[in-house]
Design an enzyme around this catalytic site. Structure first.
Site, PDB file in Angstrom:
ATOM      1  N   LYS A   1       0.812  -1.213   0.000  1.00  0.00           N
ATOM      2  CA  LYS A   1       0.000   0.000   0.000  1.00  0.00           C
ATOM      3  C   LYS A   1       0.848   1.266   0.000  1.00  0.00           C
ATOM      4  O   LYS A   1       0.442   2.292  -0.550  1.00  0.00           O
ATOM      5  CB  LYS A   1      -0.943  -0.015   1.207  1.00  0.00           C
ATOM      6  CG  LYS A   1      -1.836  -1.255   1.300  1.00  0.00           C
ATOM      7  CD  LYS A   1      -2.670  -1.475   0.041  1.00  0.00           C
ATOM      8  CE  LYS A   1      -3.613  -2.657   0.179  1.00  0.00           C
ATOM      9  NZ  LYS A   1      -2.950  -3.961   0.202  1.00  0.00           N
TER      10      LYS A   1
ATOM     11  N   GLU B   1      -2.624   7.249   7.168  1.00  0.00           N
ATOM     12  CA  GLU B   1      -3.095   8.266   6.240  1.00  0.00           C
ATOM     13  C   GLU B   1      -4.280   9.000   6.854  1.00  0.00           C
ATOM     14  O   GLU B   1      -4.901   8.520   7.808  1.00  0.00           O
ATOM     15  CB  GLU B   1      -3.510   7.643   4.901  1.00  0.00           C
ATOM     16  CG  GLU B   1      -4.708   6.728   4.998  1.00  0.00           C
ATOM     17  CD  GLU B   1      -5.018   6.026   3.693  1.00  0.00           C
ATOM     18  OE1 GLU B   1      -4.182   6.085   2.784  1.00  0.00           O
ATOM     19  OE2 GLU B   1      -6.097   5.422   3.601  1.00  0.00           O
TER      20      GLU B   1
ATOM     21  N   GLU C   1      -9.355   1.146  -5.831  1.00  0.00           N
ATOM     22  CA  GLU C   1     -10.333   1.650  -4.873  1.00  0.00           C
ATOM     23  C   GLU C   1     -10.126   3.144  -4.632  1.00  0.00           C
ATOM     24  O   GLU C   1      -9.001   3.617  -4.521  1.00  0.00           O
ATOM     25  CB  GLU C   1     -10.224   0.884  -3.558  1.00  0.00           C
ATOM     26  CG  GLU C   1     -10.471  -0.612  -3.726  1.00  0.00           C
ATOM     27  CD  GLU C   1     -10.686  -1.317  -2.406  1.00  0.00           C
ATOM     28  OE1 GLU C   1     -10.570  -0.662  -1.343  1.00  0.00           O
ATOM     29  OE2 GLU C   1     -10.977  -2.522  -2.430  1.00  0.00           O
TER      30      GLU C   1
ATOM     31  N   GLU D   1      -6.305   2.456  -2.718  1.00  0.00           N
ATOM     32  CA  GLU D   1      -5.371   1.343  -2.886  1.00  0.00           C
ATOM     33  C   GLU D   1      -5.764   0.567  -4.126  1.00  0.00           C
ATOM     34  O   GLU D   1      -6.846   0.763  -4.686  1.00  0.00           O
ATOM     35  CB  GLU D   1      -5.386   0.416  -1.668  1.00  0.00           C
ATOM     36  CG  GLU D   1      -6.724  -0.260  -1.416  1.00  0.00           C
ATOM     37  CD  GLU D   1      -6.730  -1.067  -0.132  1.00  0.00           C
ATOM     38  OE1 GLU D   1      -5.860  -0.816   0.714  1.00  0.00           O
ATOM     39  OE2 GLU D   1      -7.598  -1.939   0.006  1.00  0.00           O
TER      40      GLU D   1
ATOM     41  N   ASN E   1      -6.111  -3.430  -5.360  1.00  0.00           N
ATOM     42  CA  ASN E   1      -6.089  -4.843  -4.996  1.00  0.00           C
ATOM     43  C   ASN E   1      -5.743  -5.657  -6.232  1.00  0.00           C
ATOM     44  O   ASN E   1      -6.502  -5.685  -7.206  1.00  0.00           O
ATOM     45  CB  ASN E   1      -7.439  -5.274  -4.432  1.00  0.00           C
ATOM     46  CG  ASN E   1      -7.685  -4.662  -3.068  1.00  0.00           C
ATOM     47  OD1 ASN E   1      -6.949  -4.919  -2.123  1.00  0.00           O
ATOM     48  ND2 ASN E   1      -8.701  -3.816  -2.975  1.00  0.00           N
TER      49      ASN E   1
ATOM     50  N   PHE F   1     -22.055  -7.678  16.725  1.00  0.00           N
ATOM     51  CA  PHE F   1     -21.465  -8.295  15.523  1.00  0.00           C
ATOM     52  C   PHE F   1     -20.219  -9.106  15.844  1.00  0.00           C
ATOM     53  O   PHE F   1     -19.326  -9.245  15.017  1.00  0.00           O
ATOM     54  CB  PHE F   1     -21.135  -7.238  14.469  1.00  0.00           C
ATOM     55  CG  PHE F   1     -22.330  -6.506  13.939  1.00  0.00           C
ATOM     56  CD1 PHE F   1     -23.064  -7.017  12.894  1.00  0.00           C
ATOM     57  CD2 PHE F   1     -22.734  -5.316  14.510  1.00  0.00           C
ATOM     58  CE1 PHE F   1     -24.178  -6.355  12.417  1.00  0.00           C
ATOM     59  CE2 PHE F   1     -23.842  -4.642  14.041  1.00  0.00           C
ATOM     60  CZ  PHE F   1     -24.568  -5.156  12.988  1.00  0.00           C
TER      61      PHE F   1
END
Length: 666
Positions: free
Chosen positions: A116, A200, A275, A288, A290, A348
Site C-alpha cells: 500500500k 493516512e 479503490e 489502494e 487490490n 457483531f
C-alpha cells in the site's frame, strides 16, 4: 489452455473458481487444512490435497506446502482467490520458478500495487489524486502517535500488506493511535505474515467506490464500471452494489480512465480493482489497488455479463481480451449482501458452530430477476474460529435499483440459517433503511445509524398487521390439524373458533378469521380485513404467503401457543390465543433477566491473548481489560464503569466460550 488448475484458497471463492473451470473443461485441485477436510470446495474439486493444520499460518499461507501440493497434483496453473497468498509476490515468484502459471498479475505489479505504501507513491507519480498520509514505515507506537498528530486526527492506521479490513484501525486521538498501531501490527502479522504499518488521513463522510479493471498482456486495459462498497463495519464491506447510485457518467469515466492509467503504469494484467474514496462533491482520491479478484466481483459480473474468473484464466493463458471498452455496457442493477457468522445482537462479534440448517434461496436467472448465492458451506458444516467469518455472498439483479433491492429483501427472508449467530437480520434491516433506499449511505452509515448496536427491527404498523394476519391463518391450520387428531382419538372433532387474539411486538390484535377453500380473510377489531393466501403446512420452517395482496415470507418455528417469526430483520414471538386465554395471559408476571452487571462475560468464542488487569486492580470506565482474538480479528474488551477486579477466572492462552466468565467485580 490449461489442463489443471489448483485453487490456493478455501471456502466460497474456491467453489466459485471451480465452477468456471469446470464450465471451461479444466480439471481442478483443492487444498485443505485439517479443519476443512469435509468442506464443500474439497468435495467439488476433481482432486484434493491436504496441506496442514487448521491455522492458516500453518497451512494456506505456507508457500512450501502449497508448492508441494502443486507438484504432487501436476497442476499447470494456480488461481489464488483472494486473501491468503493472492497478493504475495514470493508465491508468484515460486510459481514462475516452478514453471506453473499464476492466474493473476505479474510479480512486479503485485510488488508495486500490493504494497500500500509503494502503490500510493506510484499513484501520485501517475497523476492520480491521493489521500494525505505518511508513506514510510513506522517503527513503533510513539512514532505512530507523532505522525498521526502531524497529519491531524482522525487518521487511518493500516497494514501495508493488508486487505479485507484486517490490520486496520481508525484513531481519533493519541491514545487510540497508540493502541490501534499495536493491534493493527498484530493482526497484520497473523493474517499476512507482514506487520508493516502506515498512516493516512481519514476522510470523514466518504463513499467507498471502486473500479474494476481488466487487462491482457497484449496492451489492452479496460474498466468494467464501478462498485459502491460504502456500507462497511470495522472497515469490512457488508453490502455492495453496482453501479453506484451516487456517480454520474462523467465521474465514472474519469475514475475508470485513471484506474486504467495506473494499471498500465505498472504493467498490470488480469483482473484487479482500484479503490477510491469519493466525497460529497464527487471528488475522488486513490485509496489502494487490490491485485486480485475482489470478494464483491459478482455484482460486476451481473451488470456486465462478463465472467471475471474466466477472463483471468484466459489472460493468464496468454489470450487477448475478446472485447474492447466500447463493448462494455452496464445493464440493470446488482446488490451483494455478505452473510457473516457474526451475531448482530452481540455487537457483531464472531460466532462459531455447526450449521444445523442451511437452505439458501433457490438460484434463478431470468430476464427480469436474478438470485445468485456464492457459498462454501453446506448444511451440517462447521464454522470454525480459524478463518474469515463470511458464510456466503447473496446477490440479486434487477432491471433497476428498486427491483434489485426488492429481490434482495425476498431472498434474505427466504434464507434459512440456524445453529450460529449471523447477520441476516441486519442485512434485511439495511434493505429497508430510508438512507440506503435513497442511495445516500456513506462509510459512516453503520456507525451513525446503529450507534448503539443492532437490536433488531420494529416493524411498522402495516407490516406488523400483515404478520399478525399471517400468524392467525397459520394458527387456524394448526388448530384444525390438532382438532382432527383429537377427534380421531375420542370420536368427536373439536370445533375451531373464529375469534382469536394475536400478541406481537407488545401489541394486541383481536381478530376474526373466516376461511374458505382458497385462503382466509382476517378481520381486525377496527374493521380492516386482510386476505391471506398460502399453502403453508404445520412443521414447514418457511411460509411463503400473499397477505393483503403483497408477498410475505416468514421464517416460522413453533412455540407454545404461537410461533417464533422472523421477517424483514424482525425476530419476534407471536402468540395466538383464544379470547379467554388472552385474558389470563395478561395477568402473568414477566420473568426478570439475571443480573450480570458485576461480570465480564466473553462475548464470542475465541482466544484470550492478553489480560490487562490483575485481581484487586481498580479500573476506570473505558479502560482495556483484556483482548480476545477470533476469526483473525483482535477485540479489546473495556470496562463499562468504574470498579475493582475481585476475581480472574481465565488467563492468557485460554480458549473461551460465549458467555464464559472472564472477570468478576466487587
Amino acid at each position: 489452455m490449461f489442463r489443471k488448475i489448483l485453487i490456493a484458497n478455501r471456502g466460497e471463492i474456491a467453489c466459485r473458481v471451480i465452477k468456471t473451470a469446470r464450465r471451461m473443461g479444466i480439471a481442478t485441485v483443492a487444498v485443505y487444512s485439517d479443519a476443512d477436510r469435509n468442506a464443500l470446495h474439497v468435495r467439488m474439486a476433481d482432486e484434493a490435497v491436504h496441506i496442514g493444520p487448521a491455522p492458516a499460518n500453518q497451512s494456506y499461507i505456507v508457500i512450501d506446502k502449497v508448492m508441494d501440493a502443486i507438484r504432487s497434483s501436476g497442476a499447470d496453473a494456480v488461481h489464488p482467490g483472494y486473501g491468503f497468498l493472492s497478493e504475495n509476490p514470493k508465491f508468484a515468484q515460486a510459481l514462475d520458478k516452478e514453471g506453473v502459471a499464476f492466474i493473476g498479475p505479474p510479480v512486479k505489479a503485485i510488488e508495486a500495487m500490493g504494497d500500500k505504501i509503494t502503490s500510493k507513491k506510484i499513484a501520485a507519480e501517475a497523476g492520480v489524486s491521493t489521500v494525505p498520509g505518511h508513506m514510510g514505515l513506522i517503527a513503533d507506537a510513539d512514532e505512530a502517535v507523532r505522525i498521526a498528530s502531524g497529519i491531524g486526527y482522525p487518521v487511518m492506521i493500516k497494514a501495508s500488506a493488508g486487505g479485507g479490513g484486517k490490520g486496520m484501525r481508525i484513531a481519533w486521538n493519541d491514545s487510540e493511535a497508540r493502541e490501534g498501531f499495536q493491534s493493527s501490527k498484530n493482526e497484520a502479522a497473523n493474517s499476512f505474515g507482514d506487520d508493516r504499518i502506515f498512516i493516512e488521513k481519514f476522510v470523514t463522510q466518504p463513499r467507498h467506490i471502486e473500479i474494476q479493471v481488466l487487462a491482457d498482456s497484449h496492451g489492452t486495459t479496460l474498466y468494467l464500471g464501478e462498485r459502491e462498497c460504502s456500507i462497511q463495519r470495522r472497515n469490512q464491506k457488508v453490502i455492495e452494489e453496482a453501479p453506484s447510485p451516487f456517480l454520474d457518467s462523467e465521474t465514472r469515466r474519469a475514475m475508470g480512465e485513471q484506474a486504467c492509467a495506473l494499471a498500465a503504469a505498472v504493467g498490470y494484467t488480469s483482473a484487479g480493482t482500484v479503490e477510491f474514496i469519493v466525497d460529497g462533491e464527487r471528488n475522488f482520491y486513490f485509496l489502494e489497488m487490490n491485485t486480485r479478484l475482489q470478494v464483491e466481483h459478482p455484482v460486476t459480473e451481473l451488470i456486465t455479463g462478463i465472467d471475471l474468473v474466466e477472463q483471468m484464466i484466459r489472460v493468464a493463458a496468454g489470450e487477448k481480451l475478446s472485447f474492447g471498452q466500447d463493448d462494455v455496457t452496464l445493464n440493470g442493477w446488482a446488490i451483494e449482501s455478505r452473510l457473516y457468522a457474526e451475531d448482530p445482537y452481540r455487537g457483531f462479534l464472531p460466532s462459531i458452530g455447526r450449521l444445523t440448517r442451511y437452505r439458501p434461496p433457490a438460484e434463478v436467472a431470468t430476464e427480469t430477476h436474478v438470485v445468485r448465492n456464492d457459498t462454501g458451506v453446506t448444511e451440517g458444516g462447521e464454522i470454525s474460529m480459524y478463518y474469515d467469518p463470511m458464510i456466503a455472498k447473496l446477490c440479486t439483479w434487477g432491471p433497476d435499483r428498486a427491483a434489485a433491492i426488492e429481490g434482495m429483501r425476498v431472498a434474505l427472508d427466504s434464507f434459512e440459517l440456524e445453529g450460529i449467530g449471523h447477520n441476516l437480520p441486519f442485512l434485511s434491516a439495511v434493505m429497508d433503511h430510508p438512507k440506503f433506499i435513497a442511495g445516500e449511505a456513506t462509510t459512516a452509515f453503520i456507525a451513525e445509524e446503529y450507534e448503539g448496536g443492532f437490536d433488531g427491527v420494529d416493524l411498522p404498523e402495516d407490516e406488523l398487521r400483515r404478520v399478525a394476519a399471517a400468524a392467525a391463518a397459520m394458527n387456524r391450520v394448526d388448530e384444525i390439524r390438532r382438532a382432527r387428531i383429537e377427534g380421531r382419538m375420542d370420536n368427536h372433532e373439536r370445533h375451531v373458533g373464529a375469534d382469536w387474539v394475536v400478541f406481537a411486538a407488545d401489541r394486541e390484535f383481536p381478530v376474526r378469521i373466516a376461511a374458505d377453500r382458497d385462503g382466509a380473510t382476517v378481520t381486525f377489531d377496527d374493521g380492516q380485513s386482510l386476505r391471506v393466501v398460502s399453502d403453508w403446512q404445520p412443521g414447514q420452517p418457511l411460509a411463503r404467503m400473499d397477505v393483503g395482496g403483497k408477498p410475505l415470507v416468514l421464517k416460522v418455528a413453533p412455540r407454545t401457543a404461537g410461533y417464533r417469526v422472523r421477517t424483514r430483520g424482525a425476530d419476534m414471538f407471536v402468540r395466538v390465543l383464544s379470547p379467554r386465554h388472552a385474558a389470563l395471559a395478561r395477568l402473568m408476571p414477566v420473568k426478570e433477566a439475571a443480573d450480570t452487571a458485576k461480570l465480564l462475560l466473553c462475548p464470542m468464542p475465541g482466544l484470550l491473548v492478553k489480560l490487562d488487569v490483575a485481581e484487586g486492580d481498580e479500573v476506570q470506565e473505558g479502560q482495556p481489560l483484556c483482548t480476545i482474538e477470533a476469526m483473525k480479528m483482535e477485540n479489546i474488551l473495556r470496562a463499562e464503569r468504574k470498579g475493582r477486579v475481585a476475581k480472574i477466572n481465565a488467563g492468557a492462552g485460554d480458549s473461551l466460550a460465549v458467555d464464559e466468565v472472564i472477570l468478576e467485580f466487587e
